[in-house]
Structure formats: structure tokens, C-alpha cells
Enzyme design. Structure first.
Site, PDB file in Angstrom:
ATOM      1  N   GLU A 107       1.127  -1.537   0.137  1.00 26.74           N
ATOM      2  CA  GLU A 107      -0.075  -0.087   0.356  1.00 26.74           C
ATOM      3  C   GLU A 107       0.627   1.233  -0.135  1.00 26.74           C
ATOM      4  OE1 GLU A 107      -3.329   0.298  -0.664  1.00 26.74           O
ATOM      5  OE2 GLU A 107      -3.708  -1.759  -0.287  1.00 26.74           O
ATOM      6  N   ASP A 144      -6.397   8.884  -0.832  1.00 30.59           N
ATOM      7  CA  ASP A 144      -5.785   7.612   0.364  1.00 30.59           C
ATOM      8  C   ASP A 144      -4.482   7.766   1.540  1.00 30.59           C
ATOM      9  OD1 ASP A 144      -7.372   5.414  -1.218  1.00 30.59           O
ATOM     10  OD2 ASP A 144      -6.428   5.097  -1.326  1.00 30.59           O
TER      11      ASP A 144
END
Ligand SMILES: *[C@@H]1O[C@H](CO)[C@@H](O)[C@H](O)[C@H]1NC(C)=O
Length: 148
Positions: A54, A71
Site C-alpha cells: 500500500e 488515500d
């Protein structure tokens, strides 16, 4: 002399904006202490693997998505549902400012990740995990970290 002064100043600015990138083992220890090992049944390796894909362990990682949401942080937690940014429609399920998810202190990010796993019943929220970690042999991720 002047040029040297300016260079020194620039150096300071760059240092101030520098982001924290954790090492794999440092992260493994923080995750272990925070109770992530086997949280909702997911062994430590899942969390280390997920965070790698991620954010590459970069606490200040941010990614703007097509819908305008962002994000945030080491777990790339999305502002639309999980944290509070400036946008009014944000649902803020984690009751946390998005800016708190990109600090070196991972407490808020870990609490929020736990909530995501609980509320969405698993780690499918994370594309990086689904693609690279799910169902794989993950003990390698904590190898050499003194966490077992
Ligand atoms: C970490 O993320 C920030 C924000 O996206 C970026 O500016 C920085 O260069 C990254 N650090 C590393 C070491 O990749």
C-alpha cells in the site's frame, strides 16, 4: 557566501518536509505491540505485507483518487469513508482527522485499520493485500525481526 547560505536554508526546508519511512522490522514490532498479530484472524505477516504494497512503509504517502477522495498513510486509508478531511460528505467512520493518519505515530492509523477490518469483515479493503498477500506464505515478512 550568499549561495552557501541559501543552500543551507534549502537543506533545512527539505529536512523538515522529509517523511518517515519505517523499516520492515521496526514496523513488525510496532504492529505486534499494537495487537495486530492475529487481529480478526490475520497473522502479522498479512499486515507487514499489506503496508508494503500500500505505501512502501511511507507514513506520509498520499494518493488522490479519481473521485476526489484521498488515500492516506501507511495503510492508504481513504478519506471518503474513514477519516475527516475538508470535504463535507466524508463519513469519517474512524472519527479521526485524515492528517492524523500520515504522522510518524501510527496509533491512529492502526486503530482505524482495525476498525476497517472489523466493519468490512476482513482485509479485502486493501487491493495491495488482495493482489500480493492473500493466501500467500507470509512468514517471510517477519523473518529476522524478533517478533515470533
Ligand atoms: C513518502 O511519501 C511522500 C508523500 O507522497 C513523498 O513526498 C516522499 O518522497 C515519500 N518518501 C519516500 C522515501 O518515498
Amino acid at each position: 557566501m550568499k549561495a552557501v547560505g541559501i543552500l543551507a536554508l534549502l537543506g533545512c526546508l527539505v529536512t523538515a518536509m522529509e517523511s518517515k519511512v519505517y523499516t520492515r522490522c521496526k514496523l513488525a514490532k510496532i504492529f505486534l505491540r499494537a495487537g495486530l498479530d492475529n487481529y480478526w484472524g490475520f497473522a502479522l505477516g498479512n499486515w507487514i505485507c499489506m503496508a508494503y504494497y500500500e505505501s512502501h512503509y511511507n507514513t506520509s504517502a498520499q494518493k488522490m483518487l479519481k473521485d476526489g477522495s484521498v488515500d492516506y498513510g501507511i495503510f492508504q486509508i481513504n478519506s471518503y469513508t474513514w477519516c475527516r478531511s475538508k470535504r463535507l460528505q466524508d463519513k469519517n467512520h474512524c472519527h479521526v482527522a485524515c492528517s492524523a493518519l500520515i504522522t510518524d505515530d501510527l496509533t491512529d492509523a492502526i486503530l482505524c485499520a482495525k476498525k476497517i477490518v472489523k466493519e468490512t469483515e476482513g482485509m479485502n479493503y486493501w487491493e495491495g493485500w488482495k493482489k500480493h498477500c492473500e493466501g500467500k506464505e507470509l512468514s517471510e515478512w517477519k523473518k529476522g525481526c524478533e517478533v515470533s
